[in-house]
Design a protein around this motif. Structure first.
Motif, PDB file in Angstrom:
ATOM      1  N   PRO A   1       0.715  -1.274  -0.124  1.00  0.00           N
ATOM      2  CA  PRO A   1      -0.171   0.092   0.063  1.00  0.00           C
ATOM      3  C   PRO A   1       0.840   1.258   0.093  1.00  0.00           C
ATOM      4  CG  PRO A   1      -0.717  -1.583   1.541  1.00  0.00           C
ATOM      5  CD  PRO A   1       0.671  -2.012   1.116  1.00  0.00           C
TER       6      PRO A   1
ATOM      7  N   THR B   1      -8.111  -4.575  -4.900  1.00  0.00           N
ATOM      8  CA  THR B   1      -6.748  -4.292  -5.538  1.00  0.00           C
ATOM      9  C   THR B   1      -6.423  -2.702  -5.750  1.00  0.00           C
ATOM     10  OG1 THR B   1      -6.848  -6.258  -6.789  1.00  0.00           O
ATOM     11  CG2 THR B   1      -4.984  -4.603  -7.271  1.00  0.00           C
TER      12      THR B   1
ATOM     13  N   TYR C   1      -6.299  -1.454  -2.009  1.00  0.00           N
ATOM     14  CA  TYR C   1      -5.047  -2.132  -1.047  1.00  0.00           C
ATOM     15  C   TYR C   1      -3.748  -1.157  -1.571  1.00  0.00           C
ATOM     16  CZ  TYR C   1      -1.245  -5.191   0.001  1.00  0.00           C
ATOM     17  OH  TYR C   1      -0.172  -5.628   0.304  1.00  0.00           O
TER      18      TYR C   1
ATOM     19  N   PHE D   1      -3.779   0.413   3.092  1.00  0.00           N
ATOM     20  CA  PHE D   1      -4.197  -0.776   3.825  1.00  0.00           C
ATOM     21  C   PHE D   1      -5.400  -0.678   4.532  1.00  0.00           C
ATOM     22  CE2 PHE D   1      -3.853  -3.895   6.880  1.00  0.00           C
ATOM     23  CZ  PHE D   1      -4.169  -5.124   6.137  1.00  0.00           C
TER      24      PHE D   1
ATOM     25  N   TYR E   1      -8.286  -0.561   2.795  1.00  0.00           N
ATOM     26  CA  TYR E   1      -8.492  -1.980   2.217  1.00  0.00           C
ATOM     27  C   TYR E   1      -8.996  -2.707   3.503  1.00  0.00           C
ATOM     28  CZ  TYR E   1      -7.195  -6.887   0.901  1.00  0.00           C
ATOM     29  OH  TYR E   1      -7.193  -8.135   0.708  1.00  0.00           O
TER      30      TYR E   1
END
Length: 700
Positions: free
Chosen positions: A68, A172, A175, A179, A182
């Motif tokens: 990330p 994706t 991410y 993070f 995500y």
């Protein structure tokens, strides 16, 4: 076909977007805490491949891991091929502001078309605390989070190929941006998916709840790769424990809507009013739900309902209340920081809580109620923006003074600062900067566009940004000293001089030694013999070894990774010849050049490498003819490229066999008493036996 006319709602949104993005472009600097570091690193990422930027390549190395924090760097670096770095940062900053209300508009339209009133909340949260901290990747990931939810919600079958591709494309993208977003997106998609399968069983008399268990398990199985990534990252980062805020501190931050409080406490009142307004919207939603329940009970269909009219009480949009409760739980249970990396964790979760609740708000009262909510939200957004415009004006003026020495820093030099993180604030501000230190990393702006390596950039010290420090021990050519260190610069006085001063800082420049006159006594030509430690020096030549570091006023390598031995396939070292790629043994140099060749010893050994070599000589100003000598020998084939004082002198010089030699000449005019030669290769390796410097004319 008639063109569609813009509705009043669309016109209002467009006007608000323009108004909210405009302040970013009214001022020269985007004053955030970490923003200058991101802009500087994005610029390095963009120019790193240029061998002319030898200082950047010597200080930094690229970190190509797919972690990330990539998105902002890649996006800004790409924009820098078209726009200056400061403009690119403004473009990215504008995206973070404008995309948040648009992502909420998209989500609300996906959940219930036309019910987009509360996307106006996005304008208040657009200018948020974490954006002004300079957390660019996270700020962008918030908008991506809501775009992802809206896009996935539109997929009717959550197990269809379309739904799975949509989910993993967004996962994706999020991410690679941040993070934590995500992780929250993975948790939210899981909660929404399970809820909707249960709701489908409750809604339809023909679908058994137990029959949905298979679909739920299949859905959870399809999310398994996302869980593995989440769990792996979590297990790595949780090592060593962390710091938790007190419950009282978390409650204070929650009730003041700390996510929108950036530079001063004046924003707290706006947060309190926003929270009160959303509480009213929550109560209105409950009242509307009670009305629906009574209407359902009085209808004939209520007697036929399998679950006692539970779907009249529970709505599909209630899943967003569930997501909000999950996020609230995580907010109070998560640490604020982890020792192994990651800070502001609970703060980042907080910004999602109220925004995730917006699709839950559904009430059908008189249209004037909607007008009232819209009017209040617009007033709060403009009030909030007004404070920021005032703050930007003060900070921009102070930043211009603090950075007024930008043009005095020469290209391809090294900058340090004292202290590394000053923590200062603009003198003209009439309020206390409690939450953000806008000058914390502002030195990054001094190192834009001129190939300057800034040693105080915090990002390359970590493993979760695209750059790392390769050699941080290089001496600084410039030192920016903030006023808190004015009395502690005794060690700089001998080697540095002040060249610029403001009310915030002083810029010190390393004193430069004049070219050593002893090198030129009775001569107009110097020849440098580049050789291994045990090599033979040619007569009347200056020997240079791989560890001959540059001494100011004389000569030497600026780069550290120079080699003088060639590792053979057999595991040993051979300096004369081995099996080269042309499969022929390397003949003796004297057989190639002849016994009486004046440069025989010069050609007999060399230095080489696969990485860039940077050699500097201090020379009196003037015009010089430089002759470089190359012999392939044991390391053939080689490719040689050379840059002198920023100009490409020869490119793609190839020696393909062990017996090839080459002399190349170029002319250069020295104006700053320094000749810096960068030798590099794009393929295989380079070799360099030596070079001659011949003075043609003297300069001023």
């Amino acid at each position: 076909m008639k063109a569609r006319r813009l509705s009043i709602q669309h016109i209002v949104l467009i006007v608000l977007l323009v108004i909210h993005i405009l302040p970013v472009w009214l001022f020269k600097y985007t004053c955030t805490q970490d923003g200058p570091a991101h802009a500087h690193n994005a610029h390095i990422l963009k120019v790193y491949h240029n061998h002319e930027n030898y200082i950047l390549r010597e200080v930094h190395e690229r970190n190509p891991t797919l972690f990330p924090n990539w998105t902002s760097h890649v996006l800004m670096a790409g924009l820098m091929y078209v726009f200056p770095p400061l403009v690119c940062e403004k473009i990215f900053f504008s995206l973070c502001i404008g995309l948040l209300p648009l992502s909420l508009l998209y989500l609300l339209n996906s959940v219930q078309k036309g019910k987009t009133l509360f996307c106006l909340v996005g304008f208040i949260f657009a200018y948020n605390y974490l954006l002004h901290m300079g957390f660019y990747n996270f700020a962008l990931s918030v908008s991506l989070f809501f775009f992802a939810l809206g896009s996935w919600w539109r997929c009717e079958d959550k197990l269809s190929a379309k739904a799975l591709v949509t989910a993993y494309v967004w996962l994706t993208v999020v991410y690679l941006t941040h993070f934590q977003s995500y992780a929250l997106l993975t948790v939210s998609l899981t909660g929404i998916g399970v809820f909707l399968y249960v709701y489908e069983a409750l809604e339809s008399p023909r679908v058994r709840l137990t029959a949905q268990l298979k679909s739920i398990l299949l859905f959870l199985g399809s999310m398994l790769p996302a869980y593995v990534i989440l769990l792996t990252y979590y297990l790595v980062k949780r090592e060593g424990g962390g710091f938790h805020r007190s419950f009282e501190g978390l409650m204070e931050y929650f009730l003041s809507v700390g996510s929108i409080v950036s530079f001063r406490d004046a924003h707290v009142l706006i947060g309190n009013l926003l929270l009160a307004l959303l509480t009213i919207a929550f109560l209105f939603t409950l009242i509307d739900r009670v009305r629906r329940i009574y209407a359902h009970r009085n209808s004939p269909e209520s007697e036929d309902s399998r679950y006692g009219g539970i779907t009249a009480i529970v709505d599909r949009t209630d899943v967003f209340l569930l997501v909000t409760l999950m996020l609230t739980f995580l907010y109070f249970k998560s640490p604020w920081s982890l020792r192994s990396g990651g800070m502001w964790i609970s703060d980042r979760i907080h910004i999602y809580i109220l925004l995730a609740l917006l699709p839950f708000f559904t009430f059908s009262f008189h249209k004037f109620v909607d007008y009232a909510f819209s009017g209040i939200l617009i007033v709060l957004a403009l009030w909030h923006l007004g404070y920021h415009v005032q703050t930007y004006a003060v900070m921009d003026k102070a930043a211009k003074e603090a950075l007024s020495s930008t043009e005095m820093i020469e290209p391809h030099t090294v900058l340090a600062s004292r202290p590394g993180s000053w923590g200062g604030t603009p003198d003209a501000a009439t309020w206390d900067f409690k939450y953000i230190l806008p000058f914390e990393h502002i030195e990054g702006y001094l190192a834009l566009e001129n190939g300057v390596a800034y040693l105080g950039n915090y990002e390359p010290n970590t493993d979760h940004f695209p750059l790392r420090y390769k050699n941080k021990q290089v001496p600084a050519d410039y030192v920016l000293v903030w006023r808190t260190e004015y009395d502690g610069v005794g060690d700089l006085i001998h080697d540095y001089e002040v060249i610029h001063s403001t009310s915030y800082n002083r810029l010190y420049r390393r004193k430069r030694a004049a070219p050593d006159a002893r090198l030129w006594e009775g001569a107009t030509t110097l020849t440098f013999d580049l050789q291994p430690a045990d090599g033979s020096v040619a007569p009347n030549h200056i020997s240079v070894y791989k560890d001959t570091g540059y001494t100011d006023g004389r000569y030497g390598w600026l780069s550290k990774s120079i080699q003088d031995e060639f590792k053979t396939g057999g595991g040993g070292f051979e300096l004369k010849y081995w099996h080269t790629e042309d499969t022929k043994p390397a003949p003796e140099v004297r057989d190639i050049l002849g016994e009486n060749e004046p440069n025989l010893l010069l050609y007999q050994d060399n230095l080489w490498d696969t990485k860039d070599g940077v050699f500097r000589i201090a020379l009196p100003n003037g015009t010089y003819e430089i002759t470089c000598y190359f012999h392939a020998g044991v390391i053939a084939p080689v490719e040689i490229n050379l840059i002198a004082n920023g100009e490409k002198k020869f490119q793609k010089l190839r020696l393909t066999s062990a017996d090839q030699s080459e002399e190349k000449q170029y002319t250069v005019t020295i104006t700053d008493e320094r000749l810096t030669q960068v030798i590099y290769t794009r393929k295989k390796r380079w070799t360099w036996n030596g070079f001659t410097v011949k003075q043609l004319s003297k300069g001023d």
